[in-house]
Design a protein around this motif. Structure first.
Motif, mmCIF file in Angstrom:
data_model
loop_
_atom_site.group_PDB
_atom_site.id
_atom_site.type_symbol
_atom_site.label_atom_id
_atom_site.label_comp_id
_atom_site.label_asym_id
_atom_site.label_seq_id
_atom_site.Cartn_x
_atom_site.Cartn_y
_atom_site.Cartn_z
ATOM 1 N N PHE A 235 32.440 48.102 59.805
ATOM 2 C CA PHE A 235 32.827 46.959 58.987
ATOM 3 C C PHE A 235 31.842 46.732 57.842
ATOM 4 N N TYR A 236 30.546 46.885 58.102
ATOM 5 C CA TYR A 236 29.551 46.668 57.056
ATOM 6 C C TYR A 236 29.776 47.623 55.879
ATOM 7 N N ASP A 237 30.061 48.886 56.169
ATOM 8 C CA ASP A 237 30.326 49.853 55.102
ATOM 9 C C ASP A 237 31.594 49.487 54.328
ATOM 10 N N ILE A 238 32.613 49.041 55.040
ATOM 11 C CA ILE A 238 33.850 48.603 54.382
ATOM 12 C C ILE A 238 33.559 47.412 53.477
ATOM 13 N N HIS A 239 32.786 46.456 53.980
ATOM 14 C CA HIS A 239 32.429 45.276 53.182
ATOM 15 C C HIS A 239 31.732 45.692 51.884
ATOM 16 N N LYS A 240 30.765 46.597 51.976
ATOM 17 C CA LYS A 240 30.038 47.036 50.775
ATOM 18 C C LYS A 240 30.986 47.687 49.766
ATOM 19 N N CYS A 241 31.902 48.510 50.242
ATOM 20 C CA CYS A 241 32.843 49.184 49.341
ATOM 21 C C CYS A 241 33.798 48.192 48.686
ATOM 22 N N VAL A 242 34.303 47.240 49.459
ATOM 23 C CA VAL A 242 35.208 46.236 48.893
ATOM 24 C C VAL A 242 34.476 45.387 47.863
ATOM 25 N N MET A 243 33.250 44.984 48.159
ATOM 26 C CA MET A 243 32.469 44.191 47.210
ATOM 27 C C MET A 243 32.231 44.979 45.919
ATOM 28 N N ALA A 244 31.881 46.244 46.027
ATOM 29 C CA ALA A 244 31.660 47.075 44.842
ATOM 30 C C ALA A 244 32.943 47.203 44.028
ATOM 31 N N TRP A 245 34.080 47.395 44.717
ATOM 32 C CA TRP A 245 35.345 47.505 44.007
ATOM 33 C C TRP A 245 35.667 46.201 43.282
ATOM 34 N N LEU A 246 35.519 45.067 43.971
ATOM 35 C CA LEU A 246 35.802 43.770 43.345
ATOM 36 C C LEU A 246 34.920 43.537 42.121
ATOM 37 N N ASN A 247 33.664 43.936 42.214
ATOM 38 C CA ASN A 247 32.738 43.730 41.094
ATOM 39 C C ASN A 247 33.079 44.602 39.891
ATOM 40 N N GLY A 248 33.760 45.705 40.100
ATOM 41 C CA GLY A 248 34.050 46.611 38.996
ATOM 42 C C GLY A 248 35.518 46.810 38.684
ATOM 43 N N CYS A 249 36.398 46.032 39.276
ATOM 44 C CA CYS A 249 37.835 46.301 39.172
ATOM 45 C C CYS A 249 38.436 45.999 37.802
ATOM 46 N N GLY A 250 37.820 45.133 37.025
ATOM 47 C CA GLY A 250 38.356 44.824 35.705
ATOM 48 C C GLY A 250 39.315 43.648 35.657
ATOM 49 N N TYR A 251 39.762 43.162 36.804
ATOM 50 C CA TYR A 251 40.628 41.982 36.811
ATOM 51 C C TYR A 251 39.774 40.728 36.642
ATOM 52 N N ASN A 252 40.270 39.776 35.848
ATOM 53 C CA ASN A 252 39.566 38.504 35.706
ATOM 54 C C ASN A 252 39.641 37.689 36.990
ATOM 55 N N THR A 253 40.775 37.776 37.680
ATOM 56 C CA THR A 253 40.986 37.004 38.903
ATOM 57 C C THR A 253 41.676 37.869 39.953
ATOM 58 N N ALA B 10 47.941 42.167 33.734
ATOM 59 C CA ALA B 10 46.774 42.949 33.320
ATOM 60 C C ALA B 10 45.450 42.270 33.661
ATOM 61 N N TYR B 11 45.483 40.971 33.957
ATOM 62 C CA TYR B 11 44.259 40.209 34.175
ATOM 63 C C TYR B 11 44.050 39.764 35.621
ATOM 64 N N SER B 12 45.073 39.891 36.458
ATOM 65 C CA SER B 12 44.940 39.381 37.820
ATOM 66 C C SER B 12 45.702 40.246 38.820
ATOM 67 N N ALA B 13 45.265 40.160 40.079
ATOM 68 C CA ALA B 13 45.877 40.947 41.151
ATOM 69 C C ALA B 13 45.793 40.164 42.450
ATOM 70 N N PHE B 14 46.585 40.596 43.424
ATOM 71 C CA PHE B 14 46.594 39.984 44.745
ATOM 72 C C PHE B 14 46.071 41.006 45.745
ATOM 73 N N GLY B 15 44.958 40.697 46.394
ATOM 74 C CA GLY B 15 44.324 41.614 47.329
ATOM 75 C C GLY B 15 44.861 41.481 48.741
ATOM 76 N N TRP B 16 44.783 42.553 49.495
ATOM 77 C CA TRP B 16 45.233 42.574 50.878
ATOM 78 C C TRP B 16 44.351 43.544 51.663
ATOM 79 N N CYS B 17 44.379 43.411 52.971
ATOM 80 C CA CYS B 17 43.573 44.285 53.816
ATOM 81 C C CYS B 17 44.139 44.316 55.223
#
Length: 122
Positions: free
Chosen positions: A59-77, A42-49
């Motif tokens: 790529f720039y648009d993808i980067h912005k979306c990934v950063m936004a998702w990471l900032n709001g995903c709810g996982y501690n790590t 519930a606190y951590s996940a493993f990212g892939w791409c």
């Protein structure tokens, strides 16, 4: 689609069918990236791409979306790994706020080590 880590063609459907949380990025009706995480707990996940070769300005648009998702995903790590020697991959995960935290010996099918990264909630 090209797996840029192993530099081989892959079947996109097979690559993403067992994922926990994944997204496909399209451009002009064609998949150019698949991004997601497999939850560890519930606190951590493993990212892939997986990103198609030659996507250029998308790529720039993808980067912005990934950063936004990471900032709001709810996982501690969130963890991820990058193939040793894949300079662009290491550069990108660092831009996303990941920090190197270990080595995965002979992690890839060709025997190359994986470098483990982690990103803690900011």
């Amino acid at each position: 689609m090209l797996d840029v880590v192993n530099m081989e063609q892959i079947n996109l459907v097979d690559a993403v069918k067992s994922l926990y949380d994944g997204y496909t990025v399209t451009h002009k009706g064609k998949a150019i990236a698949c991004i997601g995480v497999n939850e560890i707990d519930a606190y951590s996940a493993f990212g892939w791409c997986l990103i198609a070769d030659g996507i250029k300005t998308q790529f720039y648009d993808i980067h912005k979306c990934v950063m936004a998702w990471l900032n709001g995903c709810g996982y501690n790590t969130v963890f991820c790994d990058v193939k040793e020697g894949f300079v662009e991959g290491h550069r990108w995960v660092k831009l996303l706020g990941f920090h190197e935290c270990g080595t995965l010996p002979e992690h890839y099918t060709d025997g190359v080590d994986g470098i483990l990264y982690r990103r803690d909630r900011m």
